[in-house]
Design an enzyme around this catalytic site. Structure first.
Site, PDB file in Angstrom:
ATOM      1  N   HIS A 105       0.881  -1.171   0.000  1.00  0.00           N
ATOM      2  CA  HIS A 105       0.000   0.000   0.000  1.00  0.00           C
ATOM      3  C   HIS A 105       0.916   1.218   0.000  1.00  0.00           C
ATOM      4  O   HIS A 105       2.009   1.179   0.582  1.00  0.00           O
ATOM      5  CB  HIS A 105      -0.841   0.115   1.275  1.00  0.00           C
ATOM      6  CG  HIS A 105      -1.766  -1.029   1.552  1.00  0.00           C
ATOM      7  ND1 HIS A 105      -1.368  -2.162   2.216  1.00  0.00           N
ATOM      8  CD2 HIS A 105      -3.087  -1.184   1.296  1.00  0.00           C
ATOM      9  CE1 HIS A 105      -2.418  -2.971   2.345  1.00  0.00           C
ATOM     10  NE2 HIS A 105      -3.460  -2.410   1.801  1.00  0.00           N
ATOM     11  N   ASP A 108       2.273   1.963   3.412  1.00  0.00           N
ATOM     12  CA  ASP A 108       3.193   0.992   4.029  1.00  0.00           C
ATOM     13  C   ASP A 108       4.622   1.423   3.767  1.00  0.00           C
ATOM     14  O   ASP A 108       5.486   1.320   4.633  1.00  0.00           O
ATOM     15  CB  ASP A 108       3.094  -0.401   3.381  1.00  0.00           C
ATOM     16  CG  ASP A 108       1.724  -0.990   3.377  1.00  0.00           C
ATOM     17  OD1 ASP A 108       0.938  -0.656   4.263  1.00  0.00           O
ATOM     18  OD2 ASP A 108       1.458  -1.814   2.468  1.00  0.00           O
TER      19      ASP A 108
HETATM   20  C1  XLS Z   1      -7.600  -6.848   4.181  1.00  0.00           C
HETATM   21  C2  XLS Z   1      -7.084  -7.043   2.841  1.00  0.00           C
HETATM   22  C3  XLS Z   1      -5.938  -6.117   2.459  1.00  0.00           C
HETATM   23  C4  XLS Z   1      -5.751  -6.105   0.969  1.00  0.00           C
HETATM   24  C5  XLS Z   1      -4.936  -4.953   0.470  1.00  0.00           C
HETATM   25  O1  XLS Z   1      -8.326  -7.663   4.716  1.00  0.00           O
HETATM   26  O2  XLS Z   1      -6.722  -8.382   2.692  1.00  0.00           O
HETATM   27  O3  XLS Z   1      -4.780  -6.482   3.119  1.00  0.00           O
HETATM   28  O4  XLS Z   1      -5.155  -7.289   0.532  1.00  0.00           O
HETATM   29  O5  XLS Z   1      -5.517  -3.738   0.791  1.00  0.00           O
END
Ligand code: XLS
Ligand code: NI
Ligand code: NI
Length: 445
Positions: A105, A108
């Site tokens: 993200h 991140d």
């Molecule tokens: C949350 C999601 C998230 C997505 C990316 O439950 O799995 O991590 O994979 O935003």
């Protein structure tokens, strides 16, 4: 390729394949990257990716306790220096594991600034750092995404917010995250709508919110097309958490949404095992529905806890699960658009707090998927399961079956046909088939 050796991880070994007889926990027992299965290497079949958010940013807190993860490389600050150090450690860990791709993200990898412009500048800086690291290691970007769920401005949703200014912020953030993904040659871009849903119907206009969401997706596709993005766009379905209800509930409802707004020619699905669990479906169900629609884009490879009502994001260590996933992929000839991969959207348990546990966790997931691949290939080579299923539907290849599916007969014709014979109902042999699959799976692995 030089190994990245931040002093805090220099003691961690490069993980090698040692075979099933090895008892070394820091070696692969099944994942042999170059081993060829059904004409392709394990590396190519499995296309592993690690995720930045859990691997580098998850301190392993839970609602009742603070983080436990030991992260000696991280000074806890929101500085760019700290962000750069983390990125080096991340790539160093992936090198040791032989994982060829990653996902992130925007927030991140790059600290959020005080304004959209400051956040964008941080992301631009980190994009060039990641680009250099990709160059130095050969590790590539599976997909990028924007975090549209953490900031308080998104409390009521991002694209689905009742406030149009919030939509504008979300759009600006998607633009930057998509540009970063393009600059890093990302193979995909994900929309996971954690807050694109509602908590209560009392104050919610569902019809309006779904249309707003579709509009943000359309804008992203247009931006991608105008800026040379040839990667895949994905929606990642999840029924709830953090919202009480999310519009991308599961594969079937998300396919309906994409078709309703004519987005299905450009957006496919990134399917996560734990989200299937939360939707009350098996991963096998979700994958087969998507594959049948030609919409099986990519996979978030983790596993849930059927007793917990939330996303536990465990590393996948269930051999039946990975065998079934690999069976679908082998039968479908891989991902629908050939751009997907197996992204470990998974975190260690709170008790597994040492840095070396990051290696153990990924090794566990990789070995379990390698065994799943071998087991799935063995089931196909054995052939009995497929022969049974083929035989079960064989009558549909008869002239009558073909004429029905060609639309050449009416209800009246069929009633006349039915009057001439009574079907002989046969057993589905479920228990026999399940025992046979056990035999084949465990003989192979
Ligand atoms: C949350 C999601 C998230 C997505 C990316 O439950 O799995 O991590 O994979 O935003
Ligand atoms: Ni996910
Ligand atoms: Ni998830």
């Amino acid at each position: 390729m030089d190994l990245l050796t931040d002093p805090t991880i220099s003691h961690l070994p490069v993980v090698a394949f040692e075979g099933a007889k090895s008892t070394n926990p820091l070696a692969f027992h099944w994942y042999d990257a170059d081993r060829v299965v059904e004409g392709q290497s394990m590396r190519e079949h499995l296309n592993f990716a690690a995720c930045y958010w859990h691997t580098m940013r998850n301190a392993l807190s839970d609602p009742f306790g603070r983080g436990t993860a030991l992260m000696p490389w991280d000074d806890g600050s929101a500085s760019l220096d700290n962000a750069v150090r983390r990125a080096h450690v991340f790539f160093g860990l992936l090198q040791r594991l032989g994982i060829g791709a990653y996902c992130f993200h925007d927030h991140d990898v790059a600290p959020e600034g005080d304004s959209l412009a400051a956040s964008a500048a941080n992301l631009t800086h980190m994009t060039s750092v990641l680009s250099d690291l990709q160059e130095a290691t050969g590790i590539s970007l599976l997909w990028g995404t924007a975090c549209l769920f953490d900031h308080p401005r998104y409390a009521h949703g991002a694209a689905t917010s009742p406030d149009v200014q919030v939509f504008a912020h979300a759009a600006g953030q998607v633009r930057r995250a998509l540009d970063a993904t393009i600059a890093l040659n990302g193979r995909g871009y994900v929309f996971w709508g954690g807050r694109e849903g509602y908590t209560t119907l009392v104050n919610t206009d569902i019809g309006r919110e779904r249309a707003q969401y579709a509009q943000l997706l359309r804008l992203a596709v247009e931006h991608g097309d105008a800026h040379g993005f040839d990667g895949a766009f994905y929606i990642e379905p999840k029924p709830r958490e953090p919202s009480g209800h999310q519009y991308d509930f599961d594969v079937e409802s998300t396919l309906n949404f994409l078709r309703e707004y004519s987005l299905n020619d450009r957006i496919t699905l990134n399917i996560e095992t734990n989200h299937a669990t939360l939707a009350g479906k098996s991963m096998g169900h979700e994958l087969r529905v998507a594959a049948a629609a030609g919409m099986l884009g990519s996979i978030d490879a983790n596993m849930g806890d059927v007793h917990a009502g939330w996303d536990t994001d465990r590393f996948p260590t269930d051999l039946y699960l990975t065998t079934d996933i690999m069976l679908v992929l082998l039968e479908h000839g891989g991902f629908s658009n050939s751009k997907g991969g197996l992204n470990f959207d998974a975190k260690r348990r709170r008790e597994s707090m040492e840095p070396v546990d990051l290696l153990h966790a990924h090794i566990a997931g990789m070995d379990t998927f390698a065994r799943g691949l071998l087991a799935a290939a063995a089931i196909r080579a054995d052939g009995r399961l497929h022969a049974f299923v083929r035989e079960r539907y064989a009558s549909w290849s008869d002239p009558l079956g073909r004429r029905i599916m060609d639309g050449a007969v009416s209800l009246v014709d069929l009633e006349a046909q039915a009057a001439t014979s009574e079907p002989v109902v046969k057993s589905g042999r479920q228990e026999q088939l399940e025992a046979m699959l056990n035999d084949v799976m465990f003989a192979a692995t």
